[in-house]
Design a protein around this motif. Structure first.
Motif, PDB file in Angstrom:
ATOM      1  N   ASN A 179      -1.376   6.881   7.636  1.00  0.00           N
ATOM      2  CA  ASN A 179      -2.458   6.018   7.177  1.00  0.00           C
ATOM      3  C   ASN A 179      -2.177   5.666   5.721  1.00  0.00           C
ATOM      4  O   ASN A 179      -1.210   6.131   5.118  1.00  0.00           O
ATOM      5  CB  ASN A 179      -3.821   6.706   7.309  1.00  0.00           C
ATOM      6  CG  ASN A 179      -4.953   5.721   7.575  1.00  0.00           C
ATOM      7  OD1 ASN A 179      -5.027   4.666   6.953  1.00  0.00           O
ATOM      8  ND2 ASN A 179      -5.826   6.066   8.498  1.00  0.00           N
ATOM      9  N   LYS A 180      -3.039   4.837   5.180  1.00  0.00           N
ATOM     10  CA  LYS A 180      -2.928   4.546   3.756  1.00  0.00           C
ATOM     11  C   LYS A 180      -3.272   5.797   2.959  1.00  0.00           C
ATOM     12  O   LYS A 180      -3.828   6.766   3.473  1.00  0.00           O
ATOM     13  CB  LYS A 180      -3.879   3.412   3.383  1.00  0.00           C
ATOM     14  CG  LYS A 180      -3.591   2.099   4.046  1.00  0.00           C
ATOM     15  CD  LYS A 180      -4.433   0.980   3.458  1.00  0.00           C
ATOM     16  CE  LYS A 180      -5.899   1.290   3.493  1.00  0.00           C
ATOM     17  NZ  LYS A 180      -6.719   0.229   2.858  1.00  0.00           N
ATOM     18  N   VAL A 181      -2.970   5.737   1.668  1.00  0.00           N
ATOM     19  CA  VAL A 181      -3.386   6.802   0.764  1.00  0.00           C
ATOM     20  C   VAL A 181      -4.778   6.514   0.227  1.00  0.00           C
ATOM     21  O   VAL A 181      -5.641   7.390   0.172  1.00  0.00           O
ATOM     22  CB  VAL A 181      -2.376   6.952  -0.388  1.00  0.00           C
ATOM     23  CG1 VAL A 181      -2.902   7.924  -1.445  1.00  0.00           C
ATOM     24  CG2 VAL A 181      -1.031   7.418   0.151  1.00  0.00           C
ATOM     25  N   ARG A 182      -4.980   5.277  -0.173  1.00  0.00           N
ATOM     26  CA  ARG A 182      -6.230   4.931  -0.847  1.00  0.00           C
ATOM     27  C   ARG A 182      -7.281   4.486   0.160  1.00  0.00           C
ATOM     28  O   ARG A 182      -6.996   3.828   1.158  1.00  0.00           O
ATOM     29  CB  ARG A 182      -5.977   3.810  -1.864  1.00  0.00           C
ATOM     30  CG  ARG A 182      -5.025   4.228  -2.961  1.00  0.00           C
ATOM     31  CD  ARG A 182      -4.857   3.128  -4.000  1.00  0.00           C
ATOM     32  NE  ARG A 182      -6.073   2.955  -4.787  1.00  0.00           N
ATOM     33  CZ  ARG A 182      -6.152   2.129  -5.833  1.00  0.00           C
ATOM     34  NH1 ARG A 182      -5.110   1.424  -6.183  1.00  0.00           N
ATOM     35  NH2 ARG A 182      -7.269   2.015  -6.499  1.00  0.00           N
ATOM     36  N   HIS A 183      -8.491   4.821  -0.166  1.00  0.00           N
ATOM     37  CA  HIS A 183      -9.616   4.393   0.657  1.00  0.00           C
ATOM     38  C   HIS A 183      -9.959   2.942   0.324  1.00  0.00           C
ATOM     39  O   HIS A 183      -9.739   2.492  -0.801  1.00  0.00           O
ATOM     40  CB  HIS A 183     -10.814   5.312   0.388  1.00  0.00           C
ATOM     41  CG  HIS A 183     -10.631   6.677   0.973  1.00  0.00           C
ATOM     42  ND1 HIS A 183     -11.333   7.137   2.065  1.00  0.00           N
ATOM     43  CD2 HIS A 183      -9.802   7.685   0.635  1.00  0.00           C
ATOM     44  CE1 HIS A 183     -10.961   8.360   2.348  1.00  0.00           C
ATOM     45  NE2 HIS A 183     -10.031   8.728   1.502  1.00  0.00           N
ATOM     46  N   PRO A 184     -10.493   2.228   1.302  1.00  0.00           N
ATOM     47  CA  PRO A 184     -10.849   2.705   2.644  1.00  0.00           C
ATOM     48  C   PRO A 184      -9.617   2.817   3.540  1.00  0.00           C
ATOM     49  O   PRO A 184      -8.749   1.949   3.532  1.00  0.00           O
ATOM     50  CB  PRO A 184     -11.796   1.617   3.164  1.00  0.00           C
ATOM     51  CG  PRO A 184     -11.343   0.381   2.454  1.00  0.00           C
ATOM     52  CD  PRO A 184     -10.882   0.825   1.091  1.00  0.00           C
ATOM     53  N   LEU A 185      -9.548   3.909   4.277  1.00  0.00           N
ATOM     54  CA  LEU A 185      -8.447   4.108   5.194  1.00  0.00           C
ATOM     55  C   LEU A 185      -8.577   3.181   6.392  1.00  0.00           C
ATOM     56  O   LEU A 185      -9.674   2.703   6.716  1.00  0.00           O
ATOM     57  CB  LEU A 185      -8.415   5.564   5.676  1.00  0.00           C
ATOM     58  CG  LEU A 185      -8.249   6.638   4.610  1.00  0.00           C
ATOM     59  CD1 LEU A 185      -8.174   8.018   5.248  1.00  0.00           C
ATOM     60  CD2 LEU A 185      -7.037   6.384   3.740  1.00  0.00           C
ATOM     61  N   ASN A 243       0.819  -1.206   0.000  1.00  0.00           N
ATOM     62  CA  ASN A 243       0.000   0.000   0.000  1.00  0.00           C
ATOM     63  C   ASN A 243       0.853   1.257   0.000  1.00  0.00           C
ATOM     64  O   ASN A 243       1.888   1.305   0.672  1.00  0.00           O
ATOM     65  CB  ASN A 243      -0.911   0.040   1.236  1.00  0.00           C
ATOM     66  CG  ASN A 243      -2.130  -0.840   1.080  1.00  0.00           C
ATOM     67  OD1 ASN A 243      -2.778  -0.825   0.033  1.00  0.00           O
ATOM     68  ND2 ASN A 243      -2.444  -1.603   2.108  1.00  0.00           N
ATOM     69  N   ALA A 244       0.414   2.250  -0.750  1.00  0.00           N
ATOM     70  CA  ALA A 244       0.993   3.574  -0.587  1.00  0.00           C
ATOM     71  C   ALA A 244       0.597   4.097   0.785  1.00  0.00           C
ATOM     72  O   ALA A 244      -0.553   3.943   1.205  1.00  0.00           O
ATOM     73  CB  ALA A 244       0.488   4.510  -1.672  1.00  0.00           C
ATOM     74  N   MET A 245       1.553   4.699   1.470  1.00  0.00           N
ATOM     75  CA  MET A 245       1.319   5.219   2.813  1.00  0.00           C
ATOM     76  C   MET A 245       1.524   6.727   2.819  1.00  0.00           C
ATOM     77  O   MET A 245       2.235   7.274   1.964  1.00  0.00           O
ATOM     78  CB  MET A 245       2.264   4.564   3.807  1.00  0.00           C
ATOM     79  CG  MET A 245       2.077   3.067   3.964  1.00  0.00           C
ATOM     80  SD  MET A 245       0.487   2.634   4.718  1.00  0.00           S
ATOM     81  CE  MET A 245       0.685   3.306   6.378  1.00  0.00           C
ATOM     82  N   ALA A 246       0.926   7.378   3.783  1.00  0.00           N
ATOM     83  CA  ALA A 246       1.012   8.834   3.823  1.00  0.00           C
ATOM     84  C   ALA A 246       1.061   9.332   5.262  1.00  0.00           C
ATOM     85  O   ALA A 246       0.614   8.656   6.193  1.00  0.00           O
ATOM     86  CB  ALA A 246      -0.185   9.457   3.112  1.00  0.00           C
ATOM     87  N   TRP A 247       1.599  10.517   5.390  1.00  0.00           N
ATOM     88  CA  TRP A 247       1.488  11.281   6.619  1.00  0.00           C
ATOM     89  C   TRP A 247       0.442  12.364   6.409  1.00  0.00           C
ATOM     90  O   TRP A 247       0.426  13.039   5.374  1.00  0.00           O
ATOM     91  CB  TRP A 247       2.820  11.908   6.996  1.00  0.00           C
ATOM     92  CG  TRP A 247       3.771  10.930   7.605  1.00  0.00           C
ATOM     93  CD1 TRP A 247       4.759  10.240   6.976  1.00  0.00           C
ATOM     94  CD2 TRP A 247       3.825  10.537   8.981  1.00  0.00           C
ATOM     95  NE1 TRP A 247       5.410   9.428   7.861  1.00  0.00           N
ATOM     96  CE2 TRP A 247       4.863   9.594   9.101  1.00  0.00           C
ATOM     97  CE3 TRP A 247       3.096  10.879  10.118  1.00  0.00           C
ATOM     98  CZ2 TRP A 247       5.196   8.996  10.329  1.00  0.00           C
ATOM     99  CZ3 TRP A 247       3.421  10.292  11.332  1.00  0.00           C
ATOM    100  CH2 TRP A 247       4.454   9.364  11.431  1.00  0.00           C
ATOM    101  N   TYR A 248      -0.405  12.523   7.400  1.00  0.00           N
ATOM    102  CA  TYR A 248      -1.428  13.554   7.413  1.00  0.00           C
ATOM    103  C   TYR A 248      -1.200  14.420   8.658  1.00  0.00           C
ATOM    104  O   TYR A 248      -0.536  13.987   9.602  1.00  0.00           O
ATOM    105  CB  TYR A 248      -2.828  12.932   7.513  1.00  0.00           C
ATOM    106  CG  TYR A 248      -3.188  11.973   6.410  1.00  0.00           C
ATOM    107  CD1 TYR A 248      -2.708  10.664   6.400  1.00  0.00           C
ATOM    108  CD2 TYR A 248      -4.035  12.372   5.367  1.00  0.00           C
ATOM    109  CE1 TYR A 248      -3.055   9.770   5.392  1.00  0.00           C
ATOM    110  CE2 TYR A 248      -4.390  11.491   4.360  1.00  0.00           C
ATOM    111  CZ  TYR A 248      -3.902  10.189   4.384  1.00  0.00           C
ATOM    112  OH  TYR A 248      -4.248   9.312   3.381  1.00  0.00           O
TER     113      TYR A 248
END
Length: 115
Positions: free
Chosen positions: A96-102, A32-37
């Motif tokens: 969290n992930k980038v793509r939904h569903p988170l 999964n692509a991951m991200a910081w928010y």
């Protein structure tokens, strides 16, 4: 219930640096692509930086050139190196992930930048 665990936040003066870490369950992290928010008081949560499972990155304009996202696929961990911090970077930071569903949100880690 799977959990995302963020750490590494703190209080720092403007111009300083912090390195955030996020440990993710393999069920969330793998492939999964991951991200910081981040979410500042009174504002909506926004995506700050993202990284694909093969290391391609993308950044919000507000942090480009100052923040670097990376990941360790062997340890299911994603990092955010934050340099040249500004008071407007003050927020709770989440991964969290980038793509939904988170996935369910973790507790986040507070970053406070003093001027």
């Amino acid at each position: 219930q799977v959990q995302l665990v963020e750490s590494g936040g703190g209080l720092v003066q403007a111009g300083g640096s912090l390195r955030l870490s996020c440990a993710a369950p393999v069920s969330i992290f793998s492939f999964n692509a991951m991200a910081w928010y981040r979410q500042a008081p009174g504002k909506q949560r926004e995506l700050v930086a993202a990284i694909t499972n093969v290391g391609s990155t993308n950044y919000a304009d507000s942090v480009k050139g100052r923040f670097t996202i990376s990941r360790d696929n062997a340890k299911n961990t994603v990092f955010l190196q934050m340099n040249s911090l500004k008071p407007e970077d003050t927020a709770v930071y989440y991964c969290n992930k980038v793509r939904h569903p988170l996935a369910s949100w973790g507790q986040g880690t507070q970053v406070t930048v003093s001027s």
